[in-house]
Every structure is written in C-alpha cells, then in structure tokens.
Design a protein around this motif. Structure first.
Motif, PDB file in Angstrom:
ATOM      1  N   ILE A 189       6.364  16.374  19.766  1.00  0.00           N
ATOM      2  CA  ILE A 189       6.170  15.400  18.699  1.00  0.00           C
ATOM      3  C   ILE A 189       5.910  16.150  17.393  1.00  0.00           C
ATOM      4  O   ILE A 189       5.067  17.048  17.334  1.00  0.00           O
ATOM      5  N   GLY A 190       6.641  15.773  16.344  1.00  0.00           N
ATOM      6  CA  GLY A 190       6.399  16.371  15.044  1.00  0.00           C
ATOM      7  C   GLY A 190       5.130  15.838  14.422  1.00  0.00           C
ATOM      8  O   GLY A 190       4.588  14.814  14.850  1.00  0.00           O
ATOM      9  N   ASP A 191       4.638  16.530  13.411  1.00  0.00           N
ATOM     10  CA  ASP A 191       3.461  16.036  12.708  1.00  0.00           C
ATOM     11  C   ASP A 191       3.891  14.981  11.694  1.00  0.00           C
ATOM     12  O   ASP A 191       4.944  15.107  11.070  1.00  0.00           O
ATOM     13  N   PRO A 192       3.097  13.922  11.527  1.00  0.00           N
ATOM     14  CA  PRO A 192       3.491  12.841  10.617  1.00  0.00           C
ATOM     15  C   PRO A 192       3.730  13.283   9.175  1.00  0.00           C
ATOM     16  O   PRO A 192       4.454  12.613   8.440  1.00  0.00           O
ATOM     17  N   TYR A 193       3.127  14.388   8.761  1.00  0.00           N
ATOM     18  CA  TYR A 193       3.180  14.761   7.350  1.00  0.00           C
ATOM     19  C   TYR A 193       3.594  16.211   7.122  1.00  0.00           C
ATOM     20  O   TYR A 193       4.254  16.525   6.140  1.00  0.00           O
ATOM     21  N   LEU A 194       3.235  17.074   8.033  1.00  0.00           N
ATOM     22  CA  LEU A 194       3.427  18.513   7.812  1.00  0.00           C
ATOM     23  C   LEU A 194       4.824  18.944   8.249  1.00  0.00           C
ATOM     24  O   LEU A 194       5.033  19.438   9.349  1.00  0.00           O
ATOM     25  N   ASN A 195       5.780  18.732   7.370  1.00  0.00           N
ATOM     26  CA  ASN A 195       7.167  19.067   7.685  1.00  0.00           C
ATOM     27  C   ASN A 195       7.727  19.926   6.565  1.00  0.00           C
ATOM     28  O   ASN A 195       8.456  19.464   5.691  1.00  0.00           O
ATOM     29  N   LYS A 196       7.371  21.206   6.587  1.00  0.00           N
ATOM     30  CA  LYS A 196       7.715  22.115   5.501  1.00  0.00           C
ATOM     31  C   LYS A 196       8.869  23.045   5.889  1.00  0.00           C
ATOM     32  O   LYS A 196       9.250  23.148   7.052  1.00  0.00           O
ATOM     33  N   ILE A 197       9.379  23.729   4.884  1.00  0.00           N
ATOM     34  CA  ILE A 197      10.380  24.778   5.065  1.00  0.00           C
ATOM     35  C   ILE A 197       9.798  26.076   4.520  1.00  0.00           C
ATOM     36  O   ILE A 197       9.075  26.072   3.520  1.00  0.00           O
ATOM     37  N   ALA A 198      10.106  27.188   5.174  1.00  0.00           N
ATOM     38  CA  ALA A 198       9.669  28.499   4.693  1.00  0.00           C
ATOM     39  C   ALA A 198      10.881  29.407   4.508  1.00  0.00           C
ATOM     40  O   ALA A 198      11.813  29.386   5.321  1.00  0.00           O
ATOM     41  N   VAL A 199      10.848  30.189   3.452  1.00  0.00           N
ATOM     42  CA  VAL A 199      11.864  31.214   3.182  1.00  0.00           C
ATOM     43  C   VAL A 199      11.118  32.507   2.899  1.00  0.00           C
ATOM     44  O   VAL A 199      10.196  32.517   2.072  1.00  0.00           O
ATOM     45  N   TRP A 200      11.493  33.592   3.565  1.00  0.00           N
ATOM     46  CA  TRP A 200      10.724  34.820   3.378  1.00  0.00           C
ATOM     47  C   TRP A 200      11.586  36.073   3.562  1.00  0.00           C
ATOM     48  O   TRP A 200      12.683  36.021   4.101  1.00  0.00           O
ATOM     49  N   THR A 201      11.026  37.184   3.091  1.00  0.00           N
ATOM     50  CA  THR A 201      11.658  38.489   3.247  1.00  0.00           C
ATOM     51  C   THR A 201      10.570  39.555   3.178  1.00  0.00           C
ATOM     52  O   THR A 201       9.375  39.258   3.268  1.00  0.00           O
ATOM     53  N   TYR A 202      10.970  40.809   2.994  1.00  0.00           N
ATOM     54  CA  TYR A 202      10.030  41.940   2.943  1.00  0.00           C
ATOM     55  C   TYR A 202      10.350  42.818   1.740  1.00  0.00           C
ATOM     56  O   TYR A 202      11.515  42.975   1.360  1.00  0.00           O
ATOM     57  N   TYR A 203       9.285  43.366   1.157  1.00  0.00           N
ATOM     58  CA  TYR A 203       9.420  44.267   0.020  1.00  0.00           C
ATOM     59  C   TYR A 203       8.764  45.599   0.353  1.00  0.00           C
ATOM     60  O   TYR A 203       7.731  45.641   1.031  1.00  0.00           O
ATOM     61  N   LYS A 204       9.377  46.646  -0.148  1.00  0.00           N
ATOM     62  CA  LYS A 204       8.757  47.975  -0.080  1.00  0.00           C
ATOM     63  C   LYS A 204       8.331  48.365  -1.482  1.00  0.00           C
ATOM     64  O   LYS A 204       9.107  48.238  -2.437  1.00  0.00           O
ATOM     65  N   GLY A 205       7.065  48.806  -1.615  1.00  0.00           N
ATOM     66  CA  GLY A 205       6.570  49.249  -2.904  1.00  0.00           C
ATOM     67  C   GLY A 205       6.068  48.156  -3.822  1.00  0.00           C
ATOM     68  O   GLY A 205       5.854  48.393  -5.011  1.00  0.00           O
TER      69      GLY A 205
END
Length: 417
Positions: A179-195
């Motif tokens: 079951i999904g949460d009634p409100y918490l339906n987010k998207i995430a976009v991420w990566t990694y950085y050096k320095g």
C-alpha cells in the motif's frame, strides 16, 4: 548445511542482521541474495540510534576501524544559502555512543554486514533469485522456489521464510499487501561528485538538507575518498515541470535553486550516472502470515528526508532475529507470535512518518515550534536521531497547533491462519 530452519529473502541490512542474530544462536539460516555483493545501493547516511543494532551485531569495532566519514550533525539550508546552526548530536547524547555516527558507502557497508552474518554461521547464496513462495494446502508458506544465475531452479523448504527483499517488497507485492502512503509520493534524482566543497573541521561530515521551492530538498552527504552523494527530492509534478524528464537535466536545473548547493558543487566534478526513483513511501498491510515474516523495507519504508531507512532496517532485523529465535525454541511460529515485533516497528515508522508529514507542510517550521515550545527541541532531536520507540504524544499535540498530522495507519499486523 542441513535443511535450513529459516530462509531469508535478501542480504541487505535487514536480512543480514536478522541472519546474524539467528546464526549466533545456532540456528540454521540461509540468505538468498539476488545480486553479487558488493553491489550499489542508495541510503548512505546513518542516524545516531543506528548505534544500538550495530552494537548488538558486534559491528561497532568494525565501524570505528573503517574509513567511513564520521557524522556529528545535521544542518538545514534555505534556498538563498542561509545555513542553520548545525544540530550536534553530542549536545544531547553520550559522546561514546550515539553522539557520532557515519556516512557510509552502501556497497562496502552492506558487504560488512553480510560478511558478519557469514562469520556467525549463516549460509549465503548470492546471484540466487527467489521466483515464488511455496505454500501447502492450507495456504501456509513452507518455502520458496529459486533460480540461480545459470537458470537452474530449485525448491527450498524451511520452518519460516523471512522477506527482507527491500524496496522490491517481494511478498507484499505478490500477496496484494503493498500500500502506498496517502501523501508521501516523491521522486528523487541523484548523482555523485568528487571534490565538492565541504564545511571545515567537525562539520566536514555533516548531512546537509538544502531546500528548493515547493518543499523540495537536496541531500549533500560527504563520503570518504573525497566523494559526495547529492540528490534532490520533490513532488513529481515539480521536478518534471515543463515536460523535462531527463534526470541529468532535472538535477542541474534544481542545483540553480539553492545557492549553498550551487556553491559547494562548483568546486567538484560529477562522477557516474544520474539516478531516478519514485514512490518512496510504502507499507505492507500485514507483517506476518503463517510461515512468513516481513522485515526492513519489505515491512515499510518512509520518505528519506531524515535518513531513517537503514536504522529501521537494522532495528527490524535485530528485533526479528531475537523474536524468531524465541519462537523456534518454543516451537511456536504462528503469525500472532510476531505481533509485538510488528507493533514495535510500526510505532517507529509512525513516529518518523508524522515528523516527515510536518516537514513537507508549507506552514511548518522547526524553529517556530521550538520558539513557542522550547521543551519540544529535545523531543524533535530524539525522533530525528532515531529514538522512535517511545510516546511522543506531547510533541505531536504541540506540532498540531501549527499543522495537521496523519493518524496512525493500521498496517503491519499479523494475518491469522
């Protein structure tokens, strides 16, 4: 190994910690892991009360000897770059325990946990995919069917199957419990950085939560080898506005929305791919049924804004291991036997969930709550730090004077035969 008493689907933090406890007690336990470790995983910032489960697993000396970045605080940054005073854990907790935690590389951390389970006597089969649950005529789960990397299939039987499959939520997806949460339906976009630029001295390893418009936020998590994990979380309609769908394009557009993030990433270089995931928060309607027990993210997972995932997974794994050990000794593996376990983990999830709901409300501010109710500061710190199994009713009553909070969800209970 003779025929296992317990089969565990998944070798992540929940599965490996449960297996370590059971193997330590001398039980025959087999972990079935789809991937070949070490493998990539997100969820890299440990919160202070991860210490307890790690200590029970015998992992603290290994963590202290590791090269993982030490984390002493969390700080919040406004879109214009204004940074809050860091929330230092040692202002409330003992410096020898939960006052300091770690920023981990999950491929290395999860390998350490899996090796720990092996050292205690658990058997592990990697590159082994569970394809279905096996049931008897009454509907009780009696084992699983697996397929190895060569395509060979096998049926394995056990007294109990534990689903620690993480986000895949193997059992609840197949049984119709997810079951999904009634409100918490987010998207995430991420990566990694050096320095990427870091804060000086004790703040070098701090987790930074940096806000963007519409209650979105960046995480900035310093890691060893001069690497930083950095990503943005928000509503899908915000991140994909104007028809933009490419993760790289979304990420770099949002970097412009926070001056602190922009300044800190300017000194670094992006490394590797841009990742995207959606529908973070989810719950299983039931936590146990005849022959089956759910742990970790397969039981429930909450939006990552307060980095609670690994703590809840480890806590769930350790507690389930203890409960399953007692159940095996007493010869009672009925679903109701795990009611206390389910209620304990559910309490932690619900407490964290309330704080997450408040966080995303545009009318909420930690500063304003603490300004009106100074005594709330310690309670908020406790919940954010992962001390989630206690009565926070006074805190929720105070916060409800600012924003509405959700009622507890009636999930995770045992399903009787």
């Amino acid at each position: 190994m003779n025929s296992p008493e317990v089969l565990i689907i998944g070798g992540g933090p929940a599965g490996s910690s449960c297996a370590a406890i059971l193997a330590e007690y001398g039980h025959r336990v087999l972990i079935l892991e789809r991937e070949k470790f070490p493998r990539y995983h997100i969820g890299e910032s440990l919160i202070p009360f991860t210490f307890g489960p790690l200590e029970r697993l015998g992992m603290i000396p290994k963590m202290r000897a590791s090269h993982f970045t030490k984390k002493y605080s969390v700080t919040f940054v406004q879109p214009d770059g204004r940074r809050s005073q860091p929330f230092y854990f040692f202002t409330r907790y003992d410096r020898e325990s939960v006052a300091q935690t770690w920023q981990v590389l999950r491929s290395e951390f999860d390998q350490m946990l899996l090796d720990n389970a092996r050292e205690k006597g658990a058997e592990v089969r990697e590159e082994t995919t569970v394809t279905q649950l096996l049931k008897d005529d009454s509907g009780k789960v009696i084992g699983v069917e697996v397929e190895n990397k060569d395509g060979d299939k096998e049926q394995l039987l056990a007294k109990l199957v534990i689903d620690a499959s993480g986000k895949e939520a193997f059992a609840s997806n197949r049984l119709g419990w997810r079951i999904g949460d009634p409100y918490l339906n987010k998207i995430a976009v991420w990566t990694y950085y050096k320095g990427s630029k870091r804060e000086p001295d004790i703040d070098e390893g701090a987790t930074t939560v940096a806000f963007v418009p519409d209650k979105g936020w960046f995480w900035h998590i310093p890691q060893h080898n001069d690497m930083v994990s950095v990503g943005v979380v928000a509503e899908g309609k915000y991140l994909t506005r104007d028809g933009v769908r490419d993760p790289k394009e979304i990420f770099h557009r949002e970097v412009e929305q926070n001056q602190w993030i922009k300044e800190h990433l300017a000194t670094g270089t992006p490394v590797g791919q841009y990742w995207l995931t959606s529908e973070y928060s989810r719950h299983s309607k039931y936590g146990a049924s005849p022959g089956l027990l759910l742990v970790g993210d397969a039981f429930a997972f909450i939006d990552p804004c307060f980095s609670s995932g690994v703590m809840l997974a480890l806590k769930s794994g350790v507690l389930s291991g203890e409960e399953v050990h007692k159940a095996l000794v007493e010869g009672d593996l009925s679903p109701q036997r795990f009611a206390h376990y389910g209620a304990t983990i559910r309490q932690g999830v619900e407490n964290m969930r309330k704080l997450v709901y408040a966080f995303y409300d545009p009318n909420f501010s930690f500063r304003e709550v603490i300004k009106r109710f100074p005594e709330a500061a310690g309670e908020i710190t406790d919940c954010l730090s992962g001390d989630v199994n206690k009565d926070f009713t006074p805190l929720w009553n105070r916060i409800r004077e600012f924003v509405p909070l959700p009622d507890d969800l009636p999930y995770g209970v045992p399903l009787a035969a």
